[in-house]
Design an enzyme around this catalytic site. Structure first.
Site, mmCIF file in Angstrom:
data_model
loop_
_atom_site.group_PDB
_atom_site.id
_atom_site.type_symbol
_atom_site.label_atom_id
_atom_site.label_comp_id
_atom_site.label_asym_id
_atom_site.label_seq_id
_atom_site.Cartn_x
_atom_site.Cartn_y
_atom_site.Cartn_z
ATOM 1 C CB CYS A 115 50.756 28.529 36.434
ATOM 2 S SG CYS A 115 49.215 28.543 35.499
ATOM 3 C CG HIS A 251 52.565 32.365 36.053
ATOM 4 N ND1 HIS A 251 52.508 31.899 34.755
ATOM 5 C CD2 HIS A 251 51.333 32.147 36.586
ATOM 6 C CE1 HIS A 251 51.300 31.422 34.522
ATOM 7 N NE2 HIS A 251 50.560 31.563 35.620
ATOM 8 C CG ASN A 281 48.053 31.896 32.942
ATOM 9 O OD1 ASN A 281 49.052 31.224 32.698
ATOM 10 N ND2 ASN A 281 47.404 31.811 34.085
HETATM 11 N N1 ACO Z 1 34.027 39.851 31.290
HETATM 12 C C1 ACO Z 1 33.149 40.670 31.929
HETATM 13 N N2 ACO Z 1 32.763 40.460 33.191
HETATM 14 C C2 ACO Z 1 33.258 39.395 33.823
HETATM 15 C C3 ACO Z 1 34.164 38.493 33.221
HETATM 16 C C4 ACO Z 1 34.539 38.758 31.892
HETATM 17 N N3 ACO Z 1 35.398 37.978 31.212
HETATM 18 N N4 ACO Z 1 34.488 37.537 34.106
HETATM 19 C C5 ACO Z 1 33.819 37.808 35.240
HETATM 20 N N5 ACO Z 1 33.068 38.930 35.072
HETATM 21 C C6 ACO Z 1 32.188 39.591 36.027
HETATM 22 C C7 ACO Z 1 31.755 38.671 37.137
HETATM 23 O O1 ACO Z 1 30.625 37.910 36.757
HETATM 24 C C8 ACO Z 1 31.435 39.671 38.229
HETATM 25 O O2 ACO Z 1 30.160 40.223 37.965
HETATM 26 P P1 ACO Z 1 29.155 40.593 39.196
HETATM 27 O O3 ACO Z 1 29.882 41.667 39.969
HETATM 28 O O4 ACO Z 1 27.953 41.074 38.488
HETATM 29 O O5 ACO Z 1 28.969 39.316 39.965
HETATM 30 C C9 ACO Z 1 32.454 40.788 38.033
HETATM 31 O O6 ACO Z 1 32.922 40.627 36.675
HETATM 32 C C10 ACO Z 1 33.636 40.688 38.974
HETATM 33 O O7 ACO Z 1 34.110 39.348 38.948
HETATM 34 P P2 ACO Z 1 35.349 38.878 39.815
HETATM 35 O O8 ACO Z 1 35.586 37.433 39.583
HETATM 36 O O9 ACO Z 1 35.164 39.354 41.236
HETATM 37 O O10 ACO Z 1 36.514 39.764 39.139
HETATM 38 P P3 ACO Z 1 37.993 39.953 39.562
HETATM 39 O O11 ACO Z 1 38.283 41.386 39.696
HETATM 40 O O12 ACO Z 1 38.401 39.071 40.706
HETATM 41 O O13 ACO Z 1 38.779 39.451 38.271
HETATM 42 C C11 ACO Z 1 40.011 37.507 37.562
HETATM 43 C C12 ACO Z 1 38.620 38.107 37.842
HETATM 44 C C13 ACO Z 1 40.630 38.296 36.452
HETATM 45 C C14 ACO Z 1 39.826 36.056 37.155
HETATM 46 C C15 ACO Z 1 40.893 37.597 38.826
HETATM 47 O O14 ACO Z 1 40.180 37.145 39.941
HETATM 48 C C16 ACO Z 1 42.159 36.789 38.690
HETATM 49 O O15 ACO Z 1 43.031 37.087 37.900
HETATM 50 N N6 ACO Z 1 42.339 35.752 39.524
HETATM 51 C C17 ACO Z 1 43.572 34.990 39.541
HETATM 52 C C18 ACO Z 1 43.770 34.098 38.362
HETATM 53 C C19 ACO Z 1 45.155 33.498 38.460
HETATM 54 O O16 ACO Z 1 46.078 34.122 38.892
HETATM 55 N N7 ACO Z 1 45.379 32.305 38.114
HETATM 56 C C20 ACO Z 1 46.788 31.876 38.347
HETATM 57 C C21 ACO Z 1 47.069 30.641 38.142
HETATM 58 S S1 ACO Z 1 46.542 30.022 36.622
HETATM 59 C C22 ACO Z 1 46.891 28.329 36.668
HETATM 60 O O17 ACO Z 1 47.445 27.819 37.564
HETATM 61 C C23 ACO Z 1 46.377 27.479 35.597
#
Ligand code: ACO
Length: 324
Positions: A115, A251, A281
């Protein structure tokens, strides 16, 4: 002796026709529009058709940028494509693109920084122009990330989309690109990766294909910190503050990450270009795509100071400050 700088001559973008909404995904994985919007800001993403490749998307974005720049492909003396999802193991997507658009025999190569790829490619192009090695450079960020996503994994499939963005840079007497800052820290590699490749022979060893794996919350924490740092370094290196910036083009990974950077800089929300709701993304394509959207809708205008920043797998990240 007069210094040479890179200036942005023109931009272009291209998205595949097919749109996949959050509601569409909720039919196949256990998720909801409410969850995806609240956690990421994403509402829909574009996905390449079967047989539509990264170079197909790159070609359209490149053609738009070349047209906007008022040049022809034969004027290009360097082509750099930032991509994680190349058409082939080799040749590079840049070589395939060069032939498609009728450029060359100028040098052409790919840059792989996930990214952050477009920032890495922009930095490389800028250095070629500043040193006099090139005078007219096509820089493309293009991805078919949908091909390295497990569409049954709700943790990743809701985040990514396909697309391409491009910039033509030319040599000029004034910046243009004021500065670029690149960073990487390989100790984080397993937080966000596709754990297969030609050399690891993953599929033969495990009998399965590998897809994007991510430890989202850990990626989130590092991204917020490092992107904020990269933005602060870009301003500091130029003796500027957030008040001197007309636009931030970040980004587009997660609206909450973008908001954290905006708050850290003390930047007004209406100075941030957001495409995440409609694009998701798109990895290396996200910054040039967003930049092109804002140029074409009249927000980014000639003379505006624009801060761009990217973060992704590696981790690799970086920023650039430029006058459009
Ligand atoms: N729909 C519903 N629930 C979900 C989903 C979904 N799509 N995905 C995860 N959950 C659930 C999880 O299982 C978890 O459930 P639990 O509490 O029962 O265990 C709950 O939601 C919370 O999950 P988290 O992973 O803690 O959620 P978070 O608030 O961290 O959001 C996310 C997840 C959106 C992926 C976030 O962590 C994020 O954006 N991270 C960064 C991603 C990023 O920036 N990537 C950048 C680079 S990309 C590249 O280089 C290719």
């Amino acid at each position: 002796m007069n210094k040479t700088f890179s200036t942005v001559l023109g931009t272009g973008g291209f998205l595949p026709q097919k749109v996949v909404t959050n509601a569409d995904l909720a039919k196949t994985v256990d998720t909801s529009d409410e969850w995806i919007v609240a956690r990421t800001g994403i509402r829909r993403r574009h996905v390449a058709a079967p047989g539509e490749t990264t170079c197909d998307l790159a070609e359209q974005a490149a053609a738009a940028a070349i047209s906007a720049a008022g040049i022809t492909a034969s004027d290009l003396d360097l082509i750099i494509v930032a991509t994680t999802t190349a058409d082939y193991v080799f040749p590079s997507t840049a070589c395939v693109l060069q032939e498609r658009i009728g450029a060359g025999p100028c040098p052409a190569f790919d840059v792989q920084a996930v990214c952050a790829g477009f920032i890495y490619a922009l930095d490389t192009a800028d250095k070629h122009i500043r040193t006099g090695a090139a005078r007219c450079v096509l820089v493309v960020g293009a991805e078919t990330f949908s091909r390295i996503i497990d569409w049954s994994d709700r943790a990743t499939c809701v985040l990514f989309g396909d697309g391409a963005g491009a910039m033509v840079l030319g040599a000029g007497g004034e910046p243009g690109i004021m500065s670029t800052h690149l960073y990487a820290d390989g100790k984080y590699k397993e937080l966000l990766w596709v754990p297969s490749g030609v050399s690891t022979n993953y599929q033969a060893v495990t009998g399965a294909r590998a897809y994007t794996q991510m430890q989202g919350p850990e990626v989130f924490k590092v991204a917020v910190q490092r992107l904020g740092d990269a933005a602060v370094h870009a301003l500091g290196a130029n003796g500027l503050s957030a008040a001197d910036v007309d636009w931030l083009v970040p980004h587009q990974a997660n609206l909450r990450i973008i908001n954290a950077t905006t708050r850290r800089l003390g930047l007004a929300d209406d100075k941030v270009v957001l495409t995440i709701a409609d694009h998701g993304n798109t990895s290396a394509a996200s910054i040039p795509l967003a930049f092109d959207v804002a140029v074409r809708d009249g927000r980014i205008r000639r003379g505006h100071r624009v801060l761009v920043e990217g973060f992704g797998g590696g981790f690799a990240w970086g920023s650039a400050l430029l006058v459009y």
